[in-house]
Design an enzyme around this catalytic site. Structure first.
Site: not given
Ligand code: AMP
Length: 217
Positions: A13, A88, A127, A160, A171
């Protein structure tokens, strides 16, 4: 173009949002990036989100919806955006429709990047992100170790913390529990396009552009 990108962690994404927005003036909004930045700067939002992010849990809807509301409000007039990592949950998707309506915007498309879990796990293991500017890169397929320097700023690239195996498992579990309701919501609104996330970033970008062209005629 007002688009949301949906998909598993590691489905591409962020990379696709970056490719869509580069050089266009379209805003790239990533809730994950906003949380990582807030955690890095030790803001109140960062302190609230940190434990969730590190454990691979979702930050509560109340917090993330507030963050997206503030971010969308900073977009001027008709400014276009690609929103990624949000929504999400069904509650977030419904809240987004409300926020956009308040601002006089409407969503053009929800693009779902489909990718098998086995490929997601492999990609997250490779990554790396730049410790300085946040750029994303990957170790070569078949490897899980090795040093990378950022192509943009030359700094060291690191894994990360939430790309470690235990957090990745969590996740993915959370993702599978919540994604279907979001997909159903956008399918019922006639906004959903499903695109294969397999292949190189450029190959996926071609499919994404194709889906957007079909959608906008
Ligand atoms: P990402 O980089 O999109 O994988 O997001 C990393 C982390 O941020 C996720 O595992 C959640 O802990 C938090 N996070 C990001 N976007 C959301 C969302 N829309 N709702 C809830 N938690 C989020």
């Amino acid at each position: 173009m007002k688009v949301v990108l949906l998909g598993a962690p590691g489905s591409g994404k962020g990379t696709q949002a970056e490719l869509l927005c580069r050089g266009t003036g379209v805003a790239h909004i990533s809730t994950g990036d906003l949380f990582r930045d807030a955690i890095h700067r030790h803001t109140p939002l960062g302190k609230e989100a940190q434990a969730y992010v590190l454990a691979g849990e979702l930050v509560p809807d109340r917090v993330v919806i507030g963050l997206v509301r503030e971010t969308l409000r900073t977009l001027e007039g008709q400014k276009d955006f690609v929103l990624e990592g949000f929504p999400r949950t069904l509650g977030q998707a419904q809240a987004l429709s409300g926020l956009l309506a308040e601002l006089g915007f409407s969503l053009d498309r929800a693009i779902y990047l489909e990718l098998a879990d086995s490929e997601v796990v492999a990609r997250l293991g490779r990554r790396r992100v730049c410790s300085n500017c946040g750029a994303i890169a990957s170790l070569p397929p078949g490897t899980s170790r090795g040093r990378l320097s950022c192509e943009l700023c030359g700094n060291r690239m690191v894994a990360r913390k939430d790309d470690r195996p235990a957090a990745v498992r969590r996740r993915l579990q959370v993702y599978h529990q919540t994604v279907q309701a979001v997909l159903d919501y956008y399918r019922e609104s006639g906004l959903l396009s499903r695109v294969s996330g397999a292949g190189s970033p450029e190959e996926v970008a071609e499919r994404v552009r194709g889906a957007l062209l079909v959608a906008t005629g």
